[in-house]
Design a protein around this motif. Structure first.
Motif, PDB file in Angstrom:
ATOM      1  N   HIS A   1       0.839  -1.201   0.000  1.00 10.46           N
ATOM      2  CA  HIS A   1       0.000   0.000   0.000  1.00 10.46           C
ATOM      3  C   HIS A   1       0.873   1.250   0.000  1.00 10.46           C
ATOM      4  O   HIS A   1       1.947   1.266   0.613  1.00 10.46           O
ATOM      5  N   PRO A   2       0.457   2.304  -0.658  1.00  6.73           N
ATOM      6  CA  PRO A   2       1.245   3.536  -0.667  1.00  6.73           C
ATOM      7  C   PRO A   2       1.446   4.074   0.746  1.00  6.73           C
ATOM      8  O   PRO A   2       0.535   3.998   1.582  1.00  6.73           O
ATOM      9  N   ARG A   3       2.616   4.630   0.989  1.00  2.69           N
ATOM     10  CA  ARG A   3       2.879   5.219   2.306  1.00  2.69           C
ATOM     11  C   ARG A   3       1.908   6.355   2.615  1.00  2.69           C
ATOM     12  O   ARG A   3       1.586   6.599   3.768  1.00  2.69           O
ATOM     13  N   GLU A   4       1.472   7.045   1.574  1.00  2.76           N
ATOM     14  CA  GLU A   4       0.527   8.136   1.785  1.00  2.76           C
ATOM     15  C   GLU A   4      -0.761   7.626   2.431  1.00  2.76           C
ATOM     16  O   GLU A   4      -1.319   8.270   3.323  1.00  2.76           O
ATOM     17  N   LEU A   5      -1.245   6.458   1.985  1.00  3.55           N
ATOM     18  CA  LEU A   5      -2.471   5.890   2.532  1.00  3.55           C
ATOM     19  C   LEU A   5      -2.259   5.448   3.977  1.00  3.55           C
ATOM     20  O   LEU A   5      -3.105   5.689   4.850  1.00  3.55           O
ATOM     21  N   ILE A   6      -1.135   4.801   4.232  1.00  4.92           N
ATOM     22  CA  ILE A   6      -0.831   4.347   5.597  1.00  4.92           C
ATOM     23  C   ILE A   6      -0.743   5.544   6.528  1.00  4.92           C
ATOM     24  O   ILE A   6      -1.295   5.539   7.641  1.00  4.92           O
TER      25      ILE A   6
ATOM     26  N   GLY B   1      -9.987  13.404  12.691  1.00  2.00           N
ATOM     27  CA  GLY B   1      -9.346  12.130  12.336  1.00  2.00           C
ATOM     28  C   GLY B   1      -8.870  12.109  10.900  1.00  2.00           C
ATOM     29  O   GLY B   1      -8.275  11.129  10.453  1.00  2.00           O
ATOM     30  N   ALA B   2      -9.119  13.197  10.173  1.00  2.00           N
ATOM     31  CA  ALA B   2      -8.645  13.332   8.794  1.00  2.00           C
ATOM     32  C   ALA B   2      -7.584  14.433   8.732  1.00  2.00           C
ATOM     33  O   ALA B   2      -7.354  15.155   9.713  1.00  2.00           O
ATOM     34  N   LEU B   3      -6.954  14.552   7.588  1.00  3.08           N
ATOM     35  CA  LEU B   3      -5.968  15.603   7.365  1.00  3.08           C
ATOM     36  C   LEU B   3      -6.590  16.740   6.569  1.00  3.08           C
ATOM     37  O   LEU B   3      -7.464  16.522   5.726  1.00  3.08           O
ATOM     38  N   ALA B   4      -6.105  17.951   6.822  1.00  3.74           N
ATOM     39  CA  ALA B   4      -6.606  19.120   6.101  1.00  3.74           C
ATOM     40  C   ALA B   4      -5.989  19.237   4.711  1.00  3.74           C
ATOM     41  O   ALA B   4      -6.413  20.054   3.906  1.00  3.74           O
ATOM     42  N   GLY B   5      -4.995  18.430   4.426  1.00  3.40           N
ATOM     43  CA  GLY B   5      -4.341  18.423   3.125  1.00  3.40           C
ATOM     44  C   GLY B   5      -3.727  17.062   2.874  1.00  3.40           C
ATOM     45  O   GLY B   5      -3.915  16.132   3.669  1.00  3.40           O
TER      46      GLY B   5
ATOM     47  N   ILE C   1       4.272  13.146   2.498  1.00  2.00           N
ATOM     48  CA  ILE C   1       5.026  11.954   2.121  1.00  2.00           C
ATOM     49  C   ILE C   1       5.366  12.069   0.644  1.00  2.00           C
ATOM     50  O   ILE C   1       4.608  12.640  -0.148  1.00  2.00           O
ATOM     51  N   GLY C   2       6.512  11.526   0.253  1.00  2.00           N
ATOM     52  CA  GLY C   2       6.855  11.444  -1.158  1.00  2.00           C
ATOM     53  C   GLY C   2       6.950  12.786  -1.840  1.00  2.00           C
ATOM     54  O   GLY C   2       7.637  13.702  -1.390  1.00  2.00           O
ATOM     55  N   GLN C   3       6.218  12.926  -2.942  1.00  2.00           N
ATOM     56  CA  GLN C   3       6.302  14.138  -3.750  1.00  2.00           C
ATOM     57  C   GLN C   3       5.851  15.376  -2.989  1.00  2.00           C
ATOM     58  O   GLN C   3       6.317  16.483  -3.271  1.00  2.00           O
ATOM     59  N   SER C   4       4.963  15.200  -2.012  1.00  2.00           N
ATOM     60  CA  SER C   4       4.510  16.346  -1.224  1.00  2.00           C
ATOM     61  C   SER C   4       5.668  17.010  -0.494  1.00  2.00           C
ATOM     62  O   SER C   4       5.665  18.230  -0.277  1.00  2.00           O
ATOM     63  N   LYS C   5       6.663  16.228  -0.110  1.00  4.60           N
ATOM     64  CA  LYS C   5       7.827  16.808   0.564  1.00  4.60           C
ATOM     65  C   LYS C   5       8.612  17.709  -0.386  1.00  4.60           C
ATOM     66  O   LYS C   5       9.090  18.786   0.010  1.00  4.60           O
ATOM     67  N   ALA C   6       8.747  17.280  -1.625  1.00  3.46           N
ATOM     68  CA  ALA C   6       9.464  18.097  -2.608  1.00  3.46           C
ATOM     69  C   ALA C   6       8.707  19.387  -2.887  1.00  3.46           C
ATOM     70  O   ALA C   6       9.309  20.463  -2.996  1.00  3.46           O
TER      71      ALA C   6
END
Length: 232
Positions: A61-66, A155-159, A163-168
């Motif tokens: 599973h993608p790290r973003e989902l985890i 319990g959710a994120l506002a964005g 992780i991954g490309q979001s860090k760049a």
């Protein structure tokens, strides 16, 4: 991108991943365990998360989902209480010792002495990153903020997860905001998901441990820092 020395400029920025890079363990796991214990919630909540996380990793599973699923544990929580518990959690970790990965901590302190701007870039809980930034004297945090409705975490994120490309994307925004050049920036990571962040900088450095990332680092002439020592 193989150059591992920063050039002279007015603005230098050093970006640090946190879990497994700057810290010797996962702050996300560690804080969740502390959180459920302090709130007298069953330890099975933490253990089930660890098992679920491991299973999702094995299944690809993608790290973003985890990462996004992690924040469900804080649904209904008071952000002020979470921030207070995060401060107590860090004090406990620091008293236990071995919390920071010393080779990377040395790098962070070197950048501070140089006058570089130091930025934490992490998918961890913002309350934990706030207290880490205060303890380390860093300048800025790039992370996803938990969604708050009526003064409570949903319990959710506002964005999107950081992780991954979001860090760049986040690092490039910081570089642009401060008028820096990518060639004059450094980045530190430990996992292949940190690759987009590392490629933004002119001086990438990798904590040895992830075979895929370490191989890429050596092939590109990037610095490879010592691995995190085994847990006692």
């Amino acid at each position: 991108m193989g150059d591992t020395t920063l050039t002279s400029s007015d603005v230098g920025i050093a970006f640090f991943d946190v879990d497994g890079t700057l810290t010797t363990s996962s702050t996300m796991h560690s804080f969740l365990r502390y959180y459920v214990t302090r709130l007298n919630r069953p330890e099975s909540e933490y253990l089930d998360w660890v098992r679920t996380c491991a299973a999702m990793n094995r299944q690809g599973h993608p790290r973003e989902l985890i990462n996004a699923r992690y924040f469900a544990h804080f649904a209904g929580a008071d952000p002020v209480q979470v921030a207070d518990l995060a401060r107590q959690w860090l004090r406990t970790e620091l008293c236990a010792g071995g919390f920071y990965h010393e080779p990377v901590l040395t790098e962070l302190r070197r950048h501070r002495r140089r006058g570089d701007r130091v930025v934490l870039v992490s998918g961890a809980l913002s309350s934990c990153l706030d207290v880490l930034a205060e303890d380390l004297g860093t300048d800025e945090i790039c992370c996803a903020q938990p969604e708050i409705v009526a003064g409570r975490y949903t319990g959710a994120l506002a964005g999107p997860p950081m992780i991954g490309q979001s860090k760049a994307v986040a690092a490039k925004a910081v570089i642009a905001r401060h008028g820096a050049a990518e060639a004059d920036c450094a980045a530190y990571g430990d996992h292949i998901s940190d690759l987009p962040l590392l490629r933004v900088s002119g001086a990438p450095a990798v904590v040895d441990g992830d075979p895929e990332l370490s191989a890429l680092a050596r092939a590109n002439g990037w610095r490879v820092l010592p691995p995190i020592p085994p847990a006692p």
